[in-house]
Design an enzyme around this catalytic site. Structure first.
Site, PDB file in Angstrom:
ATOM      1  N   ILE A 127      47.192 -11.161  -1.683  1.00 26.43           N
ATOM      2  CA  ILE A 127      47.443 -11.765  -0.447  1.00 26.43           C
ATOM      3  C   ILE A 127      45.944 -11.516   0.188  1.00 26.43           C
ATOM      4  O   ILE A 127      45.368 -12.386   0.995  1.00 26.43           O
ATOM      5  CB  ILE A 127      48.356 -11.262   0.432  1.00 26.43           C
ATOM      6  N   SER A 150      39.941  -0.306  -1.656  1.00 29.04           N
ATOM      7  CA  SER A 150      40.951  -0.319  -2.671  1.00 29.04           C
ATOM      8  C   SER A 150      40.721   0.414  -3.843  1.00 29.04           C
ATOM      9  O   SER A 150      39.294   0.626  -4.087  1.00 29.04           O
ATOM     10  CB  SER A 150      40.735  -1.917  -2.941  1.00 29.04           C
ATOM     11  N   ARG A 151      41.455   0.799  -4.769  1.00 31.42           N
ATOM     12  CA  ARG A 151      41.329   1.889  -5.591  1.00 31.42           C
ATOM     13  C   ARG A 151      40.524   1.154  -6.885  1.00 31.42           C
ATOM     14  O   ARG A 151      39.554   1.847  -7.428  1.00 31.42           O
ATOM     15  CB  ARG A 151      42.709   2.465  -6.169  1.00 31.42           C
ATOM     16  N   LYS A 172      53.713  -7.727   6.346  1.00 32.69           N
ATOM     17  CA  LYS A 172      54.899  -7.616   6.266  1.00 32.69           C
ATOM     18  C   LYS A 172      55.189  -7.039   4.935  1.00 32.69           C
ATOM     19  O   LYS A 172      54.381  -7.444   3.984  1.00 32.69           O
ATOM     20  CB  LYS A 172      55.630  -8.932   6.566  1.00 32.69           C
ATOM     21  N   ASP A 217      61.309  -8.905  -0.159  1.00 26.34           N
ATOM     22  CA  ASP A 217      59.936  -8.871   0.137  1.00 26.34           C
ATOM     23  C   ASP A 217      59.746 -10.507   0.887  1.00 26.34           C
ATOM     24  O   ASP A 217      59.170 -10.686   1.858  1.00 26.34           O
ATOM     25  CB  ASP A 217      59.174  -8.604  -1.091  1.00 26.34           C
TER      26      ASP A 217
HETATM   27  P1  NAP Z   1      49.225  -6.829  -4.798  1.00 27.21           P
HETATM   28  O1  NAP Z   1      48.678  -8.035  -5.370  1.00 27.21           O
HETATM   29  O2  NAP Z   1      49.949  -6.075  -5.349  1.00 27.21           O
HETATM   30  O3  NAP Z   1      48.096  -6.192  -3.770  1.00 27.21           O
HETATM   31  C1  NAP Z   1      48.084  -4.915  -3.084  1.00 27.21           C
HETATM   32  C2  NAP Z   1      46.877  -4.197  -3.421  1.00 27.21           C
HETATM   33  O4  NAP Z   1      47.247  -2.917  -2.542  1.00 27.21           O
HETATM   34  C3  NAP Z   1      46.634  -3.547  -4.641  1.00 27.21           C
HETATM   35  O5  NAP Z   1      46.047  -4.554  -5.656  1.00 27.21           O
HETATM   36  C4  NAP Z   1      46.353  -2.320  -4.868  1.00 27.21           C
HETATM   37  O6  NAP Z   1      44.783  -2.251  -4.958  1.00 27.21           O
HETATM   38  C5  NAP Z   1      46.870  -1.843  -3.268  1.00 27.21           C
HETATM   39  N1  NAP Z   1      47.294  -0.788  -3.410  1.00 27.21           N
HETATM   40  C6  NAP Z   1      47.440   0.175  -2.367  1.00 27.21           C
HETATM   41  N2  NAP Z   1      48.405   1.269  -2.504  1.00 27.21           N
HETATM   42  C7  NAP Z   1      49.070   0.850  -3.474  1.00 27.21           C
HETATM   43  C8  NAP Z   1      50.302   1.007  -4.231  1.00 27.21           C
HETATM   44  N3  NAP Z   1      50.911   2.126  -3.710  1.00 27.21           N
HETATM   45  N4  NAP Z   1      50.967   0.416  -5.191  1.00 27.21           N
HETATM   46  C9  NAP Z   1      50.261  -0.949  -5.454  1.00 27.21           C
HETATM   47  N5  NAP Z   1      49.101  -1.287  -5.093  1.00 27.21           N
HETATM   48  C10 NAP Z   1      48.488  -0.565  -4.029  1.00 27.21           C
HETATM   49  O7  NAP Z   1      50.181  -7.327  -3.480  1.00 27.21           O
HETATM   50  P2  NAP Z   1      50.235  -8.575  -2.333  1.00 27.21           P
HETATM   51  O8  NAP Z   1      50.878  -9.635  -3.073  1.00 27.21           O
HETATM   52  O9  NAP Z   1      48.557  -8.701  -1.970  1.00 27.21           O
HETATM   53  O10 NAP Z   1      51.022  -7.959  -1.265  1.00 27.21           O
HETATM   54  C11 NAP Z   1      50.562  -7.006  -0.535  1.00 27.21           C
HETATM   55  C12 NAP Z   1      51.130  -6.984   0.977  1.00 27.21           C
HETATM   56  O11 NAP Z   1      51.405  -8.344   1.534  1.00 27.21           O
HETATM   57  C13 NAP Z   1      52.825  -6.729   0.647  1.00 27.21           C
HETATM   58  O12 NAP Z   1      53.285  -5.976   1.886  1.00 27.21           O
HETATM   59  C14 NAP Z   1      53.414  -8.291   0.535  1.00 27.21           C
HETATM   60  O13 NAP Z   1      54.752  -8.217   1.181  1.00 27.21           O
HETATM   61  C15 NAP Z   1      52.662  -9.069   1.449  1.00 27.21           C
HETATM   62  N6  NAP Z   1      52.434 -10.493   1.309  1.00 27.21           N
HETATM   63  C16 NAP Z   1      52.183 -10.999   0.188  1.00 27.21           C
HETATM   64  C17 NAP Z   1      52.053 -12.279   0.005  1.00 27.21           C
HETATM   65  C18 NAP Z   1      51.883 -12.897  -1.407  1.00 27.21           C
HETATM   66  O14 NAP Z   1      52.110 -14.231  -1.260  1.00 27.21           O
HETATM   67  N7  NAP Z   1      51.680 -12.170  -2.571  1.00 27.21           N
HETATM   68  C19 NAP Z   1      52.358 -13.156   1.036  1.00 27.21           C
HETATM   69  C20 NAP Z   1      52.472 -12.469   2.302  1.00 27.21           C
HETATM   70  C21 NAP Z   1      52.543 -11.321   2.606  1.00 27.21           C
HETATM   71  P3  NAP Z   1      44.272  -1.186  -5.695  1.00 27.21           P
HETATM   72  O15 NAP Z   1      44.872  -0.771  -7.093  1.00 27.21           O
HETATM   73  O16 NAP Z   1      42.818  -1.736  -5.742  1.00 27.21           O
HETATM   74  O17 NAP Z   1      44.225  -0.133  -4.518  1.00 27.21           O
END
Ligand code: NAP
Length: 314
Positions: free
Chosen positions: A18, A40-41, A94, A172
């Protein structure tokens, strides 16, 4: 902008799907913000200072005004707390946290430090939502359905955190529907019954059915499923005694009595509007926190029947 007319210097935490799909492009197009640092890690963003975590970001870029948190919910509380305690405004993706008390604590921490906490629900900024709320005002609700189904492998590739405790599973995305419903209805809602389907090898539900009741005892049936193949269905249908409304594509498309009024693609414009709102809130040093969607999900876990279904491979 800050009070001095300069853009707010912003740090982005959690560079994943996101952050790259929506936050970075929205920030690049908004003159009220300047993205100066990321934490970011594993990931790096070109052209800004990169740090491994929020603590080193706050220490290494003490001049920033605001932090936007895009990590999974399991990491939201600690990151938001750190940022607020450092006196930074916070925009929080969220779902806001993993427990209801964490949200209350963050709200009081923001007030204590005179900072803005913008606890976002991006689907409330979808193109059809404001018009849906206006149309419903003064009408009498008779029935409703939510159908929120998508292919988890397509929309959440490799995201193990969704299946871990606090990850919410199918809620989610499902919480987005509840955020829209609580925004457009003037009546309050509660969970009457819930049935949650847990894969035998995972900690979070892959499917759920909720019966939501309004205070006037109107039932809204919600169905959430991560096992849909092909196109997603992100629909809310509300029947009133004087017409019916359908919000589809996550709130981006609106039909009244079968006639289309808005017809945007899902997510179109949501994040630019979110950042515009964040800028306004920072300028006014006000917070915006509404955790009713999260309460509904928490209540579904409290009252829900639990069914074990086939294993799911992430
Ligand atoms: P994602 O692709 O998994 O990215 C989240 C990033 O956060 C990871 O790449 C990771 O980067 C970092 N991170 C830090 N602590 C973490 C942990 N304990 N476990 C895993 N990753 C961790 O997730 P995302 O889809 O972007 O979603 C992130 C948030 O945005 C969520 O709350 C989700 O509900 C919300 N969201 C997502 C979307 C969508 O379409 N994907 C839409 C709206 C909102 P590093 O490993 O580099 O630290």
């Amino acid at each position: 902008m800050c009070g001095d007319g300069m853009p707010l210097k912003l740090g982005l935490v959690g560079i994943g799907k996101i952050a790259r799909d929506q936050h970075i492009p929205a920030l690049a197009a908004d003159p009220r913000f300047e993205l100066v640092a990321c934490a970011s890690r594993h990931a790096r963003v070109e052209g800004v200072a990169n740090f491994a975590d929020i603590q080193t970001l706050l220490a290494g870029a003490p001049h920033i005004d605001a932090i936007s948190i895009c990590t999974p919910p399991q990491a939201h509380f600690e990151a938001a707390l750190c940022a607020l305690r450092a006196g930074k405004h916070v925009m929080l993706e969220k779902p806001p946290a993993t427990t209801t008390r964490q949200i209350v604590l963050l709200q009081s921490e923001a007030a204590r430090h005179g900072c803005t906490l913008f606890q976002t629900w991006h689907s409330r900024f979808a193109a059809g939502v404001d018009a849906a709320r206006e149309w419903l005002r003064g009408r009498t609700l008779a029935a409703g359905t939510i159908t929120w189904k998508e292919d988890v492998h397509h929309w959440h590739p490799g995201q193990q955190w969704i299946w871990e405790p606090g990850g919410l599973g199918v809620f989610d995305p499902g919480i987005n529907a509840l955020s829209v419903l609580t925004e457009v209805l003037s009546e309050e809602l509660f969970v009457q019954t819930a049935a949650l389907e847990f894969p035998q090898n995972q900690q979070a539900p892959i499917g759920a059915r909720l019966a939501l009741h309004t205070q006037a005892s109107v039932e809204i049936n919600a169905e959430f499923d991560f096992r849909q193949k092909g196109e997603p269905t992100w629909d809310i249908q509300l029947v009133t005694t004087s017409g019916r409304l359908r919000l589809s594509r996550g709130g981006a498309a609106l039909e009244i009595d079968g006639r289309p009024l808005e017809g945007n693609d899902a997510l179109a414009g949501e994040y630019p509007r979110l950042y515009a709102r964040f800028a306004q809130l920072c300028a006014a040093r006000r917070s915006e926190v509404d955790w009713r969607p999260f309460q509904l999900v928490a209540d579904a876990f409290l009252v829900g029947e639990r069914r074990i279904v086939a294993a799911h491979q992430v």
